[in-house]
Design a protein around this motif. Structure first.
Motif, PDB file in Angstrom:
ATOM      1  N   SER A  66      22.529 -34.334 -14.005  1.00  0.00           N
ATOM      2  CA  SER A  66      21.196 -34.178 -14.623  1.00  0.00           C
ATOM      3  C   SER A  66      20.746 -35.475 -15.273  1.00  0.00           C
ATOM      4  N   ASP A 117      16.854 -30.079 -10.061  1.00  0.00           N
ATOM      5  CA  ASP A 117      18.099 -29.982 -10.829  1.00  0.00           C
ATOM      6  C   ASP A 117      18.597 -28.534 -10.839  1.00  0.00           C
ATOM      7  N   GLU A 118      19.514 -28.230  -9.955  1.00  0.00           N
ATOM      8  CA  GLU A 118      20.069 -26.878  -9.806  1.00  0.00           C
ATOM      9  C   GLU A 118      18.973 -25.821  -9.798  1.00  0.00           C
TER      10      GLU A 118
HETATM   11 MG    MG Z   1      23.077 -30.596 -14.965  1.00  0.00          MG
END
Ligand code: MG
Ligand code: ADP
Length: 245
Positions: free
Chosen positions: A46, A166-167
């Motif tokens: 991240s 991000d995910e």
């Molecule tokens: Mg992360």
């Protein structure tokens, strides 16, 4: 003809206090490439994405976006963030605004676009993500998958040249993951340059041009998804994959 380089990161370092999170990270992403980034929780994925769109400011190293070396001293970081869209694990939609208003918000207030034009474009984006029938609904009435598709439409409303994910599916119920991945796949097929942090290995195999394994703030291995996931060269990559697959 060699493709335009859209993201170039060189010797990127970032610490939070004593915690050295990114250690000499190098990464180059060309136009229309899709890169999947994997790695254990806390490995810096991240933070790497956030340094690329300047939600975090690097300590040292280079971040070059679309050929331009970006520094907080010389650049309007809001412009950089408009060029580099980001979609988060948690959708962060405005709860008191309708779906349509969520998508129109940034073009109107950040880009100063005329409201009617922003509305036409927002409707086109909602159509693209398959949510035309939800434009007047509030986010609380949507499923997680629908919320994430609104978040994708909202990021696209700024007409980014690059999209960072991000995910994007890790907060979703399993049955809702597919619709979000399908939207992302469509975007990839249209030629969007994308960096995607995900443990959806099926998606990575199918869509990514290459994959990156990060560990403790360093890029440990880079490869074609089929090679990296099936036949990793590094022991650490193999151990990680054994733990998630
Ligand atoms: Mg992360
Ligand atoms: P990942 O996304 O791979 O799980 P992160 O980039 O979120 O990893 O985090 C890497 C490390 O940096 C973690 O140890 C995390 O706790 C720490 N970290 C991330 N953001 C901050 C912050 N704003 N302040 C302090 N520590 C942070």
């Amino acid at each position: 003809m060699s493709k335009t380089i859209m993201i170039n990161v060189e010797k990127l370092n970032k610490s939070f206090g004593n915690l050295h999170v990114l250690k000499d990270v190098d990464m180059t992403v060309k136009k229309s490439e899709v890169v999947c980034l994997i790695g254990a929780s806390g490995s810096g994925k991240s933070t790497l994405l956030r340094c690329i769109n300047f939600l975090e400011i690097k300590d040292s190293g280079l971040v070059v976006i679309g050929g331009e070396k970006i520094e907080k001293e010389t650049h309007d970081l809001n412009e950089v963030r408009a060029k580099v869209g980001m979609v988060f694990q948690h959708f962060n939609l405005f709860p008191h605004k309708t779906v349509l208003e969520n998508v129109m918000e940034a073009p109107i207030y950040v880009k100063k676009r005329p409201k009617e034009e922003a509305k036409v474009e927002a409707r086109a984006l909602l159509k693209k993500v398959g949510l035309s029938d939800k434009e007047n609904v509030y986010p609380s009435k949507l499923s997680g998958g629908q919320k994430q598709r609104v978040a994708i439409a909202r990021a696209l409303a700024m007409k980014p040249e690059i999209m960072l994910f991000d995910e994007p599916t890790s907060a979703l119920d399993p049955e809702l993951v597919g619709e979000v991945l399908a939207t992302m796949k469509e975007l990839a097929e249209e030629g969007m340059t994308m960096v995607v942090v995900t443990h959806e290995i099926g998606f990575a195999r199918e869509v990514a041009d290459w994959a990156v394994y990060m560990n403790e703030g360093r890029i440990v291995e880079v490869g074609h998804p089929k090679q990296l996931f099936s036949n990793p060269k590094e022991e650490r990559t193999k151990n990680f994959l054994d733990s998630v697959l």
